[in-house]
Design a protein around this motif. Structure first.
Motif, short mmCIF file in Angstrom:
data_model
loop_
_atom_site.label_atom_id
_atom_site.label_comp_id
_atom_site.label_asym_id
_atom_site.label_seq_id
_atom_site.Cartn_x
_atom_site.Cartn_y
_atom_site.Cartn_z
N ALA A 147 6.11 -15.33 -22.64
CA ALA A 147 6.42 -15.29 -21.22
C ALA A 147 7.64 -16.15 -20.93
N THR A 148 8.46 -15.72 -19.97
CA THR A 148 9.61 -16.52 -19.55
C THR A 148 9.49 -16.78 -18.05
N HIS A 149 9.39 -18.06 -17.71
CA HIS A 149 9.31 -18.49 -16.32
C HIS A 149 9.77 -19.94 -16.25
N GLN A 150 9.58 -20.60 -15.13
CA GLN A 150 10.17 -21.93 -14.94
C GLN A 150 9.44 -23.04 -15.70
N LYS A 151 8.38 -22.69 -16.44
CA LYS A 151 7.67 -23.68 -17.24
C LYS A 151 7.69 -23.36 -18.74
#
Length: 272
Positions: A188-192
């Motif tokens: 997954a790619t997100h802000q965390k």
């Protein structure tokens, strides 16, 4: 094998292992969701990808304190099998299979290969802990999943060059996922989702074929726009300060220039 034949093989592998892969993703989802699958393609196809992977002289070098690697998205300059395999991961059946494994909807592959394509890392090259840019090139869609397919035969633990996930931040120990031959990693790619590639430790090329899937909505409801953001490794406190300032400066620039000062050249410029 054609794109359809290869994508069907990938689809069947994902379908066969769906329960295990889904469990792996959902157990890791609270921090950085990921799963990995070995023997994704027939061995002879994976070996051909390794044999015909371009030399670094035919790729673009990205070298800074943030990263040191060779990349290419211009697939028509390389052997056709590499483009065939890369786009097999964009077949609707494969995308839908990944959708189901991760419990997501309406993921979209990126035919322009914005930040995707081929990457090669040789001895002493690395990729520091970072967050991927939150959006596509036009800042219309959210980056959702990163698909990494490794094609270097006999890549071992002590070679370095492994994917590192930092679910507890870059001050803690990472989860290490080895860059094993014929292995697919989906994360997954997100802000965390801080991740990196450890330095390659021997005189051998570590080769990867990568894709991104995008979505109309972010994976995290509270996710906000961000540029690719780098940090220092735990043993690099001074570098961490410099990279933190670098990220803040580039975010400031993007407040005035929504799509950046100049267009990212890392896209597949296809012939009309």
């Amino acid at each position: 094998m054609t794109i359809k034949e290869i994508s069907e093989y990938i689809y069947q592998q994902l379908k066969l292992n769906k329960e295990v892969l889904s469990k792996q993703y959902f157990l890791s989802k609270p921090t950085i969701g990921y799963f990995y699958l070995d023997n994704v393609l027939p061995n002879e196809i994976a070996l051909k990808c390794a044999e015909l992977f371009p030399d670094k002289s035919n790729m673009r070098l990205l070298k800074s304190i943030r990263e040191n690697k060779y990349v290419s998205a211009q697939m028509n300059k390389h052997h056709s099998i590499l483009e065939t395999v890369l786009y097999a991961f964009q077949d609707p059946k494969v995308v839908n299979a990944v959708n189901e494994i991760c419990g997501l909807k309406s993921l979209q592959p990126d035919t322009s290969l914005y930040a995707g394509g081929l990457s090669l890392m040789k001895e002493k090259q690395f990729l520091n802990p970072h967050l991927d840019n939150s959006h596509d090139a036009e800042r219309q869609l959210w980056r959702a999943l990163n698909l990494l397919y490794y094609v270097t035969p006999n890549w071992e633990t002590n070679n370095g060059g492994h994917l590192e996930l930092w679910p507890n931040g870059t001050k803690k120990e990472p989860i290490v996922i080895e860059s094993k031959f014929n292995r697919l990693v989906v994360m997954a790619t997100h802000q965390k989702s801080w991740h990196s590639v450890s330095p390659v430790l021997l005189d051998k090329n570590r080769c990867c074929i990568s894709n991104y899937y995008f979505s109309e909505v972010p994976l995290l409801k509270d996710d906000i726009f961000h540029v690719t953001t780098y940090k220092g490794r735990p043993e690099e406190p001074v570098k961490d300060i410099v990279l933190t300032f670098d990220a803040k400066l580039r975010m400031l620039v993007r407040k005035f220039f929504k799509k950046g000062v100049k267009k990212n050249p890392h896209i597949y410029k296809k012939d009309n």
